[in-house]
Design a protein around this motif. Structure first.
Motif, PDB file in Angstrom:
ATOM      1  N   SER A  95      -3.705  10.326   6.632  1.00  0.00           N
ATOM      2  CA  SER A  95      -5.006   9.806   6.215  1.00  0.00           C
ATOM      3  C   SER A  95      -5.140   9.954   4.712  1.00  0.00           C
ATOM      4  N   TYR A  96      -5.479   8.838   4.028  1.00  0.00           N
ATOM      5  CA  TYR A  96      -5.629   8.848   2.585  1.00  0.00           C
ATOM      6  C   TYR A  96      -7.027   8.391   2.203  1.00  0.00           C
ATOM      7  N   GLU A  97      -7.547   9.000   1.157  1.00  0.00           N
ATOM      8  CA  GLU A  97      -8.865   8.634   0.664  1.00  0.00           C
ATOM      9  C   GLU A  97      -8.753   7.416  -0.252  1.00  0.00           C
ATOM     10  N   ILE A  98      -9.567   6.392  -0.022  1.00  0.00           N
ATOM     11  CA  ILE A  98      -9.576   5.208  -0.872  1.00  0.00           C
ATOM     12  C   ILE A  98     -10.570   5.429  -2.003  1.00  0.00           C
ATOM     13  N   LYS A  99     -10.052   5.435  -3.224  1.00  0.00           N
ATOM     14  CA  LYS A  99     -10.904   5.675  -4.398  1.00  0.00           C
ATOM     15  C   LYS A  99     -11.331   4.372  -5.067  1.00  0.00           C
ATOM     16  N   PHE A 100     -10.545   3.299  -4.875  1.00  0.00           N
ATOM     17  CA  PHE A 100     -10.788   2.050  -5.599  1.00  0.00           C
ATOM     18  C   PHE A 100     -10.954   0.903  -4.593  1.00  0.00           C
ATOM     19  N   ASN A 101     -12.183   0.735  -4.127  1.00  0.00           N
ATOM     20  CA  ASN A 101     -12.466  -0.228  -3.067  1.00  0.00           C
ATOM     21  C   ASN A 101     -12.366  -1.687  -3.519  1.00  0.00           C
ATOM     22  N   LYS A 102     -12.571  -1.946  -4.804  1.00  0.00           N
ATOM     23  CA  LYS A 102     -12.593  -3.329  -5.287  1.00  0.00           C
ATOM     24  C   LYS A 102     -11.194  -3.935  -5.378  1.00  0.00           C
ATOM     25  N   PHE A 103     -10.169  -3.086  -5.323  1.00  0.00           N
ATOM     26  CA  PHE A 103      -8.795  -3.568  -5.447  1.00  0.00           C
ATOM     27  C   PHE A 103      -8.096  -3.464  -4.099  1.00  0.00           C
ATOM     28  N   VAL A 104      -7.611  -4.588  -3.615  1.00  0.00           N
ATOM     29  CA  VAL A 104      -6.828  -4.598  -2.373  1.00  0.00           C
ATOM     30  C   VAL A 104      -5.465  -5.190  -2.718  1.00  0.00           C
ATOM     31  N   ILE A 105      -4.458  -4.367  -2.677  1.00  0.00           N
ATOM     32  CA  ILE A 105      -3.129  -4.755  -3.156  1.00  0.00           C
ATOM     33  C   ILE A 105      -2.220  -5.153  -1.998  1.00  0.00           C
ATOM     34  N   PHE A 106      -1.453  -6.211  -2.228  1.00  0.00           N
ATOM     35  CA  PHE A 106      -0.387  -6.591  -1.306  1.00  0.00           C
ATOM     36  C   PHE A 106       0.903  -6.664  -2.115  1.00  0.00           C
ATOM     37  N   ILE A 107       1.930  -5.931  -1.678  1.00  0.00           N
ATOM     38  CA  ILE A 107       3.223  -5.921  -2.367  1.00  0.00           C
ATOM     39  C   ILE A 107       4.184  -6.825  -1.616  1.00  0.00           C
ATOM     40  N   MET A 108       4.669  -7.848  -2.294  1.00  0.00           N
ATOM     41  CA  MET A 108       5.627  -8.762  -1.665  1.00  0.00           C
ATOM     42  C   MET A 108       6.945  -8.045  -1.416  1.00  0.00           C
ATOM     43  N   GLN A 109       7.470  -8.208  -0.218  1.00  0.00           N
ATOM     44  CA  GLN A 109       8.755  -7.583   0.096  1.00  0.00           C
ATOM     45  C   GLN A 109       9.922  -8.459  -0.353  1.00  0.00           C
ATOM     46  N   ARG A 110       9.640  -9.714  -0.691  1.00  0.00           N
ATOM     47  CA  ARG A 110      10.693 -10.650  -1.096  1.00  0.00           C
ATOM     48  C   ARG A 110      11.477 -10.081  -2.289  1.00  0.00           C
ATOM     49  N   LYS A 111      12.795 -10.066  -2.183  1.00  0.00           N
ATOM     50  CA  LYS A 111      13.712  -9.533  -3.193  1.00  0.00           C
ATOM     51  C   LYS A 111      13.547  -8.031  -3.387  1.00  0.00           C
ATOM     52  N   MET A 112      12.993  -7.368  -2.404  1.00  0.00           N
ATOM     53  CA  MET A 112      12.792  -5.922  -2.493  1.00  0.00           C
ATOM     54  C   MET A 112      13.244  -5.289  -1.178  1.00  0.00           C
ATOM     55  N   GLY A 113      14.013  -4.227  -1.252  1.00  0.00           N
ATOM     56  CA  GLY A 113      14.469  -3.542  -0.052  1.00  0.00           C
ATOM     57  C   GLY A 113      13.297  -2.967   0.732  1.00  0.00           C
ATOM     58  N   VAL A 114      13.445  -2.893   2.037  1.00  0.00           N
ATOM     59  CA  VAL A 114      12.345  -2.415   2.880  1.00  0.00           C
ATOM     60  C   VAL A 114      12.002  -0.959   2.587  1.00  0.00           C
ATOM     61  N   THR A 115      13.019  -0.144   2.251  1.00  0.00           N
ATOM     62  CA  THR A 115      12.761   1.266   1.950  1.00  0.00           C
ATOM     63  C   THR A 115      11.917   1.399   0.695  1.00  0.00           C
ATOM     64  N   ARG A 116      12.283   0.638  -0.327  1.00  0.00           N
ATOM     65  CA  ARG A 116      11.504   0.681  -1.578  1.00  0.00           C
ATOM     66  C   ARG A 116      10.099   0.139  -1.342  1.00  0.00           C
ATOM     67  N   TRP A 117       9.984  -0.936  -0.576  1.00  0.00           N
ATOM     68  CA  TRP A 117       8.681  -1.547  -0.285  1.00  0.00           C
ATOM     69  C   TRP A 117       7.760  -0.542   0.395  1.00  0.00           C
ATOM     70  N   MET A 118       8.271   0.162   1.401  1.00  0.00           N
ATOM     71  CA  MET A 118       7.489   1.175   2.104  1.00  0.00           C
ATOM     72  C   MET A 118       7.122   2.339   1.190  1.00  0.00           C
ATOM     73  N   PHE A 119       8.074   2.727   0.339  1.00  0.00           N
ATOM     74  CA  PHE A 119       7.809   3.834  -0.593  1.00  0.00           C
ATOM     75  C   PHE A 119       6.677   3.489  -1.556  1.00  0.00           C
ATOM     76  N   LEU A 120       6.702   2.263  -2.107  1.00  0.00           N
ATOM     77  CA  LEU A 120       5.673   1.861  -3.066  1.00  0.00           C
ATOM     78  C   LEU A 120       4.293   1.812  -2.412  1.00  0.00           C
ATOM     79  N   MET A 121       4.216   1.322  -1.181  1.00  0.00           N
ATOM     80  CA  MET A 121       2.934   1.302  -0.483  1.00  0.00           C
ATOM     81  C   MET A 121       2.423   2.719  -0.247  1.00  0.00           C
TER      82      MET A 121
END
Length: 335
Positions: A27-53
């Protein structure tokens, strides 16, 4: 504040087989409600993609694992503006113009700041036909730099100011640890990487900055990436806290003591120099006896005045026999 449940993942430095991750949640606390980020996995390894999220969620950002109408910022790595648009056309979304299309460097800047940063022009993905950003001086690596960095240390000009000390310090810790383990290959890998980053006339602030540079292997990239995103290297920190490393660091600082002797002392149960000095039964070579006897003097840095005085003595002696001889004092050597 709102809370979101996000999947926990393994470290990106541990190779994963397949695309299956443990079904755990945090469980993580959301501090910045106005920003909703989506990270494209295209050209990015799944491990790195999961780590960044996972990283963004730990910092208090809301990150969606799937593209939805709630997303405000789309982040991509190594994708052009047109490639992202082409990918968006294949998704079931409405008006694509409502998204902020941003390079991974914006995400990295947010992680470093611990808060959302303004999506300036330098972070935005742009069509080739659009006007270029007015300010192109910030952290942009000139394209000619990488191609002109030689793979050979002797052919590189190294600035007196190390702009990448936080990276090179970590590399040298890792190299020294591998030296103590007598792993010459990994030791040289980190030493060479440190030498390359020391020659750069700019600070590395994103992964794009090291593209094309020689002597930057996967292990080195992992350390650089973590320092960029977290501000420090967990691997280097672990080494500094390692009992064996700390003991070897002390032992090898003694004149006449190398890795082999350090290994012998460590196996005998010694952990500090005080323990070595206290054992009167320990057999020491002449150099080691001298190293321990004059230890405090030998580890002390030579002052400029002291070096100049020695230089003058040498110069006067040499000039007695060769009046035209040129004597130059140099540094960088162990006493």
């Amino acid at each position: 504040m709102d809370r979101i449940r996000a999947p926990a993942v393994f470290s990106r430095r541990k190779r994963q087989k397949g695309r299956h991750f443990p079904n755990l949640s945090c469980s993580y606390e959301i501090k910045f409600n106005k920003f909703v980020i989506f990270i494209m996995q295209r050209k990015m390894g799944v491990t790195r993609w999961m780590f960044l999220m996972e990283l963004a969620r730990r910092k208090g950002f809301r990150v969606e694992s799937e593209l939805s109408d709630s997303v405000t910022h789309i982040v991509s790595e190594n994708n052009s503006y047109l490639e992202v648009l082409d990918w968006l056309r294949g998704q079931v979304v409405g008006d694509c113009s409502r998204f902020e299309l941003l390079d991974i460097s914006w995400f990295t800047a947010c992680m470093e700041a611990g808060r959302p940063v303004d999506p300036e022009m330098k972070y935005r993905l742009m069509d080739q036909g659009q006007s270029p950003p007015l300010n192109t001086t910030e952290s942009e690596v000139p394209s000619f730099i990488a191609s002109k960095v030689s793979q050979y240390s002797c052919q590189r000009k190294t600035t007196l100011n190390n702009y990448n000390k936080k990276f090179t310090d970590a590399f040298e810790i890792m190299a020294e640890n591998y030296e103590f383990k007598e792993n010459e290959i990994f030791c040289l890998e980190f030493l060479r990487a440190a030498s390359v980053l020391k020659c750069l006339p700019f600070p590395v602030t994103r992964m794009k900055d090291i593209q094309g540079l020689p002597c930057i292997g996967d292990r080195v990239r992992d350390v650089i990436e973590e320092i960029i995103e977290e501000g420090e290297s967990s691997r280097a920190k672990e080494v500094l806290n390692d009992e064996r490393y700390k003991s070897f660091k002390q032992f090898t600082s003694v004149f006449g003591v190398g890795v082999k002797t350090s290994e012998k002392w460590y196996r005998m149960g010694f952990r500090t120099l005080e323990e070595v000095k206290a054992d009167k039964t320990l057999k020491l070579s002449k150099m080691q006896k001298a190293g321990l006897l004059y230890y405090d003097d030998l580890i002390r840095c030579v002052s400029k005045a002291e070096a100049d005085a020695v230089s003058l003595i040498v110069k006067n002696t040499v000039c007695t026999f060769l009046p035209d001889a040129l004597v130059t004092i140099t540094g960088g050597f162990r006493r």
